[in-house]
Design a protein around this motif. Structure first.
Motif, PDB file in Angstrom:
ATOM      1  N   LEU A  22       0.824  -1.193   0.004  1.00 15.87           N
ATOM      2  CA  LEU A  22       0.099   0.013  -0.161  1.00 15.87           C
ATOM      3  C   LEU A  22       0.903   1.148   0.015  1.00 15.87           C
ATOM      4  O   LEU A  22       0.629   2.312  -0.960  1.00 15.87           O
ATOM      5  CB  LEU A  22      -0.848   0.115   1.091  1.00 15.87           C
ATOM      6  N   LEU A  23       2.047   1.132   0.898  1.00 10.54           N
ATOM      7  CA  LEU A  23       2.564   2.465   0.890  1.00 10.54           C
ATOM      8  C   LEU A  23       3.725   2.641  -0.125  1.00 10.54           C
ATOM      9  O   LEU A  23       4.241   3.552  -0.581  1.00 10.54           O
ATOM     10  CB  LEU A  23       3.634   2.492   2.316  1.00 10.54           C
ATOM     11  N   ILE A  33      -4.629   3.977   6.473  1.00 14.10           N
ATOM     12  CA  ILE A  33      -4.205   2.572   6.474  1.00 14.10           C
ATOM     13  C   ILE A  33      -5.199   1.831   7.148  1.00 14.10           C
ATOM     14  O   ILE A  33      -5.672   0.622   6.760  1.00 14.10           O
ATOM     15  CB  ILE A  33      -2.843   2.416   7.279  1.00 14.10           C
ATOM     16  N   ARG A  34      -5.643   2.472   8.397  1.00 19.37           N
ATOM     17  CA  ARG A  34      -6.807   1.827   9.124  1.00 19.37           C
ATOM     18  C   ARG A  34      -7.976   1.636   8.200  1.00 19.37           C
ATOM     19  O   ARG A  34      -8.741   0.698   8.379  1.00 19.37           O
ATOM     20  CB  ARG A  34      -7.110   2.598  10.321  1.00 19.37           C
ATOM     21  N   LYS A  38      -9.602  -1.857   7.177  1.00 22.49           N
ATOM     22  CA  LYS A  38     -10.952  -1.876   7.686  1.00 22.49           C
ATOM     23  C   LYS A  38     -10.730  -2.397   9.174  1.00 22.49           C
ATOM     24  O   LYS A  38     -11.311  -3.571   9.753  1.00 22.49           O
ATOM     25  CB  LYS A  38     -12.171  -2.628   7.123  1.00 22.49           C
ATOM     26  N   VAL A  39      -9.735  -1.998   9.731  1.00 19.60           N
ATOM     27  CA  VAL A  39      -9.216  -2.500  11.157  1.00 19.60           C
ATOM     28  C   VAL A  39      -9.323  -1.295  12.021  1.00 19.60           C
ATOM     29  O   VAL A  39      -9.154  -0.450  11.668  1.00 19.60           O
ATOM     30  CB  VAL A  39      -7.993  -3.371  11.138  1.00 19.60           C
ATOM     31  N   SER A  40      -9.017  -1.616  13.449  1.00 21.87           N
ATOM     32  CA  SER A  40      -8.931  -0.696  14.393  1.00 21.87           C
ATOM     33  C   SER A  40      -7.378  -0.284  14.478  1.00 21.87           C
ATOM     34  O   SER A  40      -6.554  -1.145  14.049  1.00 21.87           O
ATOM     35  CB  SER A  40      -9.408  -1.223  15.588  1.00 21.87           C
ATOM     36  N   SER A  41      -7.322   0.707  15.182  1.00 22.02           N
ATOM     37  CA  SER A  41      -5.741   1.155  15.682  1.00 22.02           C
ATOM     38  C   SER A  41      -5.082   0.131  16.304  1.00 22.02           C
ATOM     39  O   SER A  41      -3.862  -0.345  16.144  1.00 22.02           O
ATOM     40  CB  SER A  41      -5.683   2.328  16.205  1.00 22.02           C
ATOM     41  N   ILE A  44      -3.586  -2.667  13.962  1.00 21.69           N
ATOM     42  CA  ILE A  44      -2.774  -2.319  12.876  1.00 21.69           C
ATOM     43  C   ILE A  44      -1.482  -1.723  13.490  1.00 21.69           C
ATOM     44  O   ILE A  44      -0.250  -1.756  12.818  1.00 21.69           O
ATOM     45  CB  ILE A  44      -3.235  -1.546  12.011  1.00 21.69           C
ATOM     46  N   SER A  45      -1.506  -1.006  14.565  1.00 25.13           N
ATOM     47  CA  SER A  45      -0.301  -0.363  15.033  1.00 25.13           C
ATOM     48  C   SER A  45       0.877  -1.236  15.298  1.00 25.13           C
ATOM     49  O   SER A  45       1.987  -0.767  15.103  1.00 25.13           O
ATOM     50  CB  SER A  45      -0.659   0.348  16.463  1.00 25.13           C
TER      51      SER A  45
END
Length: 261
Positions: A22-23, A33-34, A38-41, A44-45
């Motif tokens: 993606l980046l 990104i989140r 479709k995810v929470s911080s 993904i953090s």
């Protein structure tokens, strides 16, 4: 041996790999990104932190972007993933068949067959794929093929191509050639006398395929003694056509030309 470092970062996490891809396209904020995944911080953090620590990505202001090291890894990592996907797409075809007669330089370029699909016949209709084969051949203006098997309908079909003046080059194994010569001599003579046909003979090869300007179709053996009449790998894109043409050229170099019988 346990995998460590960059290898484990990319190969043991689908999410980390996808973040890097993606980046590669553009810098993104954590929110970008989140939302993309479709995810929470909290989900993904940790992945982002690991990638920052390994210098795969970097943070500038509020955005994350790929580093030169990350971009260099992606350049080599993507082909690896592509060949894995190529094999997994038709995994049973590659696992169950004899590949010993496919030259190494073309096995190394298996990614060219990424868009190919396996066409399988049922036991009750074992030559159903022949209809697809004929339909595609009739659309082709140049035909190259190698055959280590004999199908009774093929002599008449090939003579039809010769009469239609379709440029056709065939390589037959010694056994198939002898059978055609002994049982279909007149048809073979018609083929050889045509202006746009070529015939070659090779000692032996454990595969059969056709490569035209329209499609590529290949069937293989389960082992050197058992041919699989049910499964064909078929492709239509330029990479598959080029791969098939290169395979033909490989066997052409090993064959002898037949001009008369």
């Amino acid at each position: 041996m346990k995998s460590k470092g960059l290898l484990s970062i990319l190969t043991f996490s689908e999410k980390r790999k996808d973040i890097l891809f993606l980046l590669e396209e553009k810098p993104c904020t954590l929110s970008d990104i989140r939302d993309y995944f479709k995810v929470s911080s909290p989900e993904i953090s940790p992945r982002i932190k690991e990638m920052l620590e390994h210098n795969l990505i970097e943070k500038t202001n509020k955005s994350y972007q790929i580093t030169p090291i990350g971009r260099a890894i992606i350049h080599h990592f993507r082909p690896f993933l592509d060949v894995i996907e190529t094999i997994e797409k038709n995994e049973s075809f590659w696992e169950e068949h004899y590949l010993g007669d496919i030259p190494s330089h073309l096995l190394n370029n298996l990614i060219s067959l990424k868009e190919c699909d396996v066409v399988s016949d049922s036991i009750e209709n074992i030559y159903e794929s022949h209809k697809v084969f004929v339909e595609n051949i009739m659309k082709s203006s140049i035909i190259k093929g190698v055959s280590s098997i004999f199908i009774p309908t093929y002599p008449d079909f090939v003579v039809g191509l010769a009469k239609r003046e379709v440029p056709t080059s065939l390589i037959l194994t010694e056994n198939v050639f002898e059978k055609v010569r002994d049982e279909h001599r007149e048809k073979l003579e018609v083929y050889l006398k045509a202006d746009h046909t070529e015939l070659y003979v090779i000692d032996d090869v454990k595969l059969a395929f056709v490569a035209t300007d329209v499609f590529f179709s290949m069937s293989l053996f389960f082992n050197p003694d058992t041919y699989d009449p049910r499964d064909d790998l078929v492709g239509y894109d330029e990479f598959a056509l080029k791969w098939g043409s290169d395979l033909f050229d490989h066997y052409l170099e090993k064959s002898r030309k037949i001009t008369s019988i």
